[in-house]
Design a protein around this motif. Structure first.
Motif, short mmCIF file in Angstrom:
data_model
loop_
_atom_site.label_atom_id
_atom_site.label_comp_id
_atom_site.label_asym_id
_atom_site.label_seq_id
_atom_site.Cartn_x
_atom_site.Cartn_y
_atom_site.Cartn_z
N ILE A 63 1.07 -1.00 -0.02
CA ILE A 63 0.16 0.34 0.15
C ILE A 63 0.81 1.12 -0.20
O ILE A 63 0.55 2.33 -0.27
CB ILE A 63 -0.80 0.43 1.19
N SER A 64 2.02 1.39 0.91
CA SER A 64 3.19 2.54 0.69
C SER A 64 3.36 2.62 -0.09
O SER A 64 3.50 4.18 -0.79
CB SER A 64 3.57 1.93 2.08
N GLU A 65 4.01 1.62 -0.85
CA GLU A 65 4.82 1.11 -2.16
C GLU A 65 4.19 2.24 -3.33
O GLU A 65 4.48 2.81 -3.96
CB GLU A 65 5.42 -0.11 -2.77
N GLY A 66 2.53 1.93 -3.67
CA GLY A 66 1.55 2.16 -3.98
C GLY A 66 1.45 3.32 -4.06
O GLY A 66 1.37 3.60 -5.16
N ILE A 67 1.36 4.31 -2.82
CA ILE A 67 0.66 4.97 -2.96
C ILE A 67 1.71 6.84 -3.20
O ILE A 67 1.72 7.63 -3.51
CB ILE A 67 -0.35 5.76 -1.27
N LYS A 68 3.01 5.61 -2.70
CA LYS A 68 4.68 7.27 -3.20
C LYS A 68 4.24 7.67 -4.69
O LYS A 68 3.73 8.93 -4.83
CB LYS A 68 5.72 6.02 -3.20
N PRO A 69 3.53 7.71 -5.01
CA PRO A 69 3.92 7.45 -6.75
C PRO A 69 3.71 8.26 -7.29
O PRO A 69 3.61 9.39 -7.87
CB PRO A 69 4.04 6.60 -7.79
N GLY A 70 1.93 8.83 -6.51
CA GLY A 70 1.02 9.29 -5.96
C GLY A 70 0.88 10.46 -5.69
O GLY A 70 0.25 11.54 -5.16
N ILE A 71 1.64 10.90 -4.26
CA ILE A 71 1.66 12.15 -3.22
C ILE A 71 2.10 13.26 -4.28
O ILE A 71 1.15 14.08 -3.55
CB ILE A 71 3.27 11.87 -2.57
N ILE A 72 3.03 13.86 -4.80
CA ILE A 72 2.85 14.14 -5.96
C ILE A 72 2.36 15.29 -6.50
O ILE A 72 1.40 16.18 -6.88
CB ILE A 72 4.50 14.84 -7.01
N PRO A 73 1.51 14.45 -7.23
CA PRO A 73 -0.18 14.97 -8.02
C PRO A 73 -1.03 14.73 -6.85
O PRO A 73 -1.32 15.55 -7.49
CB PRO A 73 0.11 13.30 -9.06
N MET A 74 -0.88 14.00 -6.05
CA MET A 74 -2.17 14.74 -5.31
C MET A 74 -2.03 16.24 -4.87
O MET A 74 -2.59 16.83 -4.45
CB MET A 74 -2.65 13.47 -3.82
N ILE A 75 -0.55 16.49 -4.30
CA ILE A 75 -0.30 17.57 -3.93
C ILE A 75 -0.20 19.18 -5.08
O ILE A 75 -1.03 19.89 -4.66
CB ILE A 75 1.26 17.80 -3.76
N ILE A 76 0.16 18.42 -5.94
CA ILE A 76 -0.57 19.17 -7.44
C ILE A 76 -2.16 19.52 -7.77
O ILE A 76 -1.97 20.94 -7.76
CB ILE A 76 -0.11 18.48 -8.71
N PHE A 77 -2.33 18.28 -7.17
CA PHE A 77 -4.35 18.53 -7.26
C PHE A 77 -5.14 19.80 -6.51
O PHE A 77 -5.47 20.45 -6.83
CB PHE A 77 -5.10 17.36 -6.86
N ILE A 254 11.33 25.85 -13.67
CA ILE A 254 10.78 25.76 -12.16
C ILE A 254 9.83 23.97 -12.29
O ILE A 254 8.52 24.37 -13.27
CB ILE A 254 10.15 26.64 -11.85
N PRO A 255 9.87 23.91 -11.24
CA PRO A 255 8.72 22.61 -11.05
C PRO A 255 7.87 22.99 -10.67
O PRO A 255 6.81 24.21 -10.81
CB PRO A 255 9.29 22.09 -9.13
N ALA A 256 6.39 21.82 -11.22
CA ALA A 256 4.95 21.76 -10.82
C ALA A 256 4.59 23.00 -9.75
O ALA A 256 3.51 24.00 -10.17
CB ALA A 256 4.05 21.28 -11.72
N ILE A 257 4.57 21.92 -8.60
CA ILE A 257 4.33 22.78 -7.25
C ILE A 257 4.98 24.43 -7.43
O ILE A 257 3.73 25.03 -7.39
CB ILE A 257 4.73 21.87 -5.94
N PRO A 258 5.96 24.99 -7.00
CA PRO A 258 6.37 26.10 -7.11
C PRO A 258 5.13 27.11 -8.31
O PRO A 258 5.65 28.00 -8.19
CB PRO A 258 7.29 26.44 -7.21
N THR A 259 5.90 26.83 -9.46
CA THR A 259 4.96 27.33 -10.70
C THR A 259 3.18 27.63 -10.56
O THR A 259 2.76 28.57 -9.94
CB THR A 259 4.60 26.30 -12.06
N LEU A 260 2.77 26.02 -10.10
CA LEU A 260 1.08 26.62 -9.95
C LEU A 260 1.17 27.79 -9.01
O LEU A 260 0.52 29.16 -8.55
CB LEU A 260 0.70 25.20 -9.26
N LEU A 261 2.17 27.63 -7.53
CA LEU A 261 2.10 28.64 -6.53
C LEU A 261 2.17 29.85 -6.40
O LEU A 261 1.60 31.12 -6.16
CB LEU A 261 3.38 28.17 -5.22
N SER A 262 2.66 30.21 -7.62
CA SER A 262 3.49 31.74 -8.58
C SER A 262 2.44 32.08 -8.87
O SER A 262 1.89 33.24 -8.83
CB SER A 262 4.62 31.39 -9.01
N GLY A 263 1.64 30.81 -9.91
CA GLY A 263 0.76 31.49 -10.80
C GLY A 263 -0.74 32.26 -9.84
O GLY A 263 -1.18 33.32 -9.76
N SER A 264 -0.88 31.38 -8.38
CA SER A 264 -1.53 31.64 -7.53
C SER A 264 -1.61 32.57 -6.73
O SER A 264 -2.60 33.72 -6.62
CB SER A 264 -1.91 30.21 -6.45
#
Length: 473
Positions: A63-77, A254-264
């Protein structure tokens, strides 16, 4: 992944068939929300795994290994929920809608949407960013113009994924390149363009024809929407600054998360200077989404939305889907099925078809685009080497069958994201995402037609008769 017991191929196949039968019956026939069927499949799989000798700790590790790749996408969401709310409250999205309604011709609307999303996707290198910015705007404009929702969503998704395929900044493009062992990302882009460009041209023609058969909009309604937006928001070219900030951040990688934060943050700062809202109001809108309370209910529905809470349903679906996928991986179900396929290939056409089926299969089993690239890529990489096929053809399979097809999986990360952001059921946009269907199909067709050219040594090597070869030996 290490396993204490190994399931047979037949067991893995039965698990897959039972799981798809269960999910299909509950989600399609009974029209249940995806979370419950997936959670039920996960529960049954967990107890079967325990019965077959896996410990609870091992299954929880899965379960932990399966969720790990989705952590960044979920933060991006979450960041996208914030971005949509910030751009709505400040007037960024209303500004783009006004300019779009004034400039766009309904006959060329779908074609324009597709081409615009292609170009922006190439620039920013992210289908998620393209869909969550331009996509939302175009959905609103299409709604006002009376365009079919499925066609509008399909043109957005098709353009965004084409741009994602052709961008050197794309995460999935670079991952496909690395996993396949391609030395240069531009070599991969050159190879995938052989199928992506024809697919895009065919898709553009379809949307051009579909746009010309669309009904004429009620222009009085369009003018009413423009006037309503002008009266409720500060409409100005200055409101395009947050978009410029977003694109600039993407261009300089610049990675997705800081890019989205900058636009916001840029949009929120402008909103504070223009409208002087309280911090409490901004906080509530970031959390719960922007809600316009004008007398016009139609305009309220078009521009309201976003917020962190708007993404929670999608995030919960990602969590249960990745949880199920992690247990499937831990028990060896995916490895068994892919391994069996890998042993059956002996020609370029068969190899690419098998690799494509594997990538698509992992998408439907696991629901995560990165795993759908990594697993088939590492499994079939040696087969490509053995047949002397250039690695660019493997990376093309991984990008089209792994990254793109994830958008067509209702419980896939990309499919969930599109559905949540555009506010449409996956069933609605899947049928009209023509590019996403076309590119993998052409990849397989080209492999059978031109596969003999995929091994440069075989093509360029002179034919030596058996007698001469014996003399040389």
């Amino acid at each position: 992944m290490k396993k204490t017991s190994k399931l047979t191929f037949l067991e893995s196949l039965i698990i897959m068939l039972v799981m798809f039968g269960l999910l299909g019956t509950m989600m399609i026939a009974l029209k249940m929300t995806p979370q419950i069927p997936i959670l039920l499949a996960f529960t049954l799989l967990m107890f079967y795994g325990r019965f077959r000798g896996f410990t609870w700790n091992e299954l929880q590790d899965g379960i932990s290994e399966g969720i790990k790749p989705g952590i960044i996408p979920m933060i991006i969401f979450i960041m996208i929920g914030v971005l949509v709310s910030a751009w709505s409250m400040s007037g960024v999205i209303p500004t783009i809608m006004v300019y779009g309604l004034e400039l766009l011709n309904v006959r060329f609307f779908l074609f324009t949407v597709f081409v615009s999303c292609c170009l922006v996707g190439i620039i920013v290198g992210s289908s998620f960013t393209t869909i969550s910015t331009l996509g939302i705007v175009f959905m609103g404009i299409g709604q006002v113009m009376g365009i079919n929702v499925a066609l509008t969503a399909g043109s957005i998704v098709s353009g965004a994924l084409f741009g994602n395929n052709m961008s050197p900044l794309s995460g999935t493009t670079n991952l496909s390149t690395g996993i396949a062992g391609v030395n240069n990302v531009f070599d991969h882009i050159k190879t995938i363009s052989h199928t992506a460009l024809p697919s895009a041209i065919i898709t553009a023609i379809i949307f051009l024809i579909a746009g010309h058969t669309s009904a004429n909009p009620d222009m009085s309604s369009v003018h009413h929407i423009i006037n309503a937006l002008n009266s409720n928001f500060f409409i100005s070219p200055w409101m395009l600054i947050p978009i410029a900030v977003l694109i600039f951040c993407a261009i300089i990688q610049i990675p997705a998360i800081p890019t989205l934060l900058s636009g916001s943050i840029t949009a929120i700062i402008m909103h504070i200077f223009i409208d002087h809202p309280s911090i409490k109001t901004i906080s509530d809108q970031i959390m719960n989404g922007f809600q316009l309370n004008s007398p016009d209910k139609k305009i309220n529905a078009i521009v309201s939305g976003g917020g962190i809470t708007s993404m929670l349903s999608s995030i919960s679906l990602i969590l249960v889907a990745l949880t199920l996928g992690g247990v499937l991986l831990k028990m060896g179900v995916v490895d068994n099925l892919i391994g069996k396929l890998a042993s059956q290939v002996n020609t370029p056409g068969k190899l690419i078809l098998t690799s494509m089926i594997s990538a698509i299969g992992v998408n439907f089993l696991v629901g995560e685009q990165y795993i759908s690239i990594i697993l088939p890529g590492t499994t079939f990489r040696d087969n490509f080497k053995e047949q002397g096929i250039q690695p660019e053809y493997l990376s093309r399979v991984l990008a089209s069958g792994g990254a793109d097809i994830n958008a067509l999986v209702p419980w896939g990360v990309t499919g969930i994201f599109i559905s949540g952001v555009l506010g449409v059921s996956p069933v609605v946009f899947i049928s009209c995402a023509f590019y996403v269907w076309m590119n993998p199909l052409l990849t397989v067709i080209f492999a059978f037609v031109f596969g003999k050219n995929y091994n440069p040594k075989k093509v360029s090597a002179p034919k030596v008769s058996q007698k001469i070869a014996q003399e040389l030996n």
